[in-house]
Design an enzyme around this catalytic site. Sequence first.
Site: not given
Length: 342
Positions: A145-147
């Site tokens: 995921g981006c986070f």
Amino acid sequence: MSLRVAVAGASGYAGGELLRLLLNHPEAEIGALTAGTNAGEPLGRLHPHLPELADRLLEPTTADVLGGHDVVFMALPHGSAAQLSRELDDVPLIIDCGADYRLTDEAAWTEFYGSDHAGTWPYGLPELPGQRDVLRQSRRIALPGCFPTVATLALWPAYRAGLLAPAVDIVAFTGASGAGKTLKPHLLASEVMGSATPYGVAGTHRHTPELEQNLSALAGVPVEVSFTPVLAPMTRGILAVCGAQVLNGVTDGDVREVYTKAAASERFVHLLPPGHWPTTAAVTGSNSAHLQAALDIRRQRLIAIGAIDNLTKGTAGNAVQCMNLVHRFNENTGLTTVGVAP
């Protein structure tokens, strides 16, 4: 020989970013472009910034359309990739940009996603210690995921070096593109502009177990994560501010040493000079992660900050980076460390 590449979910932001990068990849030939409700539409109506592909019609997202390619990128909502991937046994490489295969813990998946766990694929973050060797041998890859991408990169040197206690607070500010193109009232410009809004508060965001999975593997012990995302009035980018207690005797010099050493051999990880702090504007359009870390001497806490473009290093750029590893291309082929300014 060029790779024939398909993009499932080409009408969305992640799909569009993949196409932007693939158009500049000398070894990629863009094949099928698929969508859900936008099937039948010309790509140019949805991505006018891609004039070379403007006349291409989006096809339905089916195994018949996607089969026969060398690489399939799946930029689909969670839950969609698992079923589709089972029907694509003939595809040599599938890279899932969604969540379906990221988590190793079946119970965590069920708790946070509310459906059956599809399984686990090799984790597509090349900068993790030893992960390049794993990815080079992989034919199915789950992107982070981006986070988790930015927070893991911000904390990886410190946890790998054993500098931190096994608990961390992360507050991450993200642009609205991270929520995708689906029309949602709270993402209208009139709602987002001029306002910052927390969401997924108090341990409820779906990236929490992924963050704990990554950091625990680096630390060698379970790491507890308190994660709060904040929707910021910008289009692209994530700025993650991470804080954790340092262990006894850790100095600011120790922190600088381990971060300098970690970043030295990484093409896409840039440690800023002391006193300079990451900004989302500096990484827009690039596959770079900008990092900084400093010791709060009064509180004996490490403050590590990272910035990425959520659509590039946070998704599409990382996907291309993984494809390059599998096919033994130079890892930065088709990718750039150079941002766009102003």
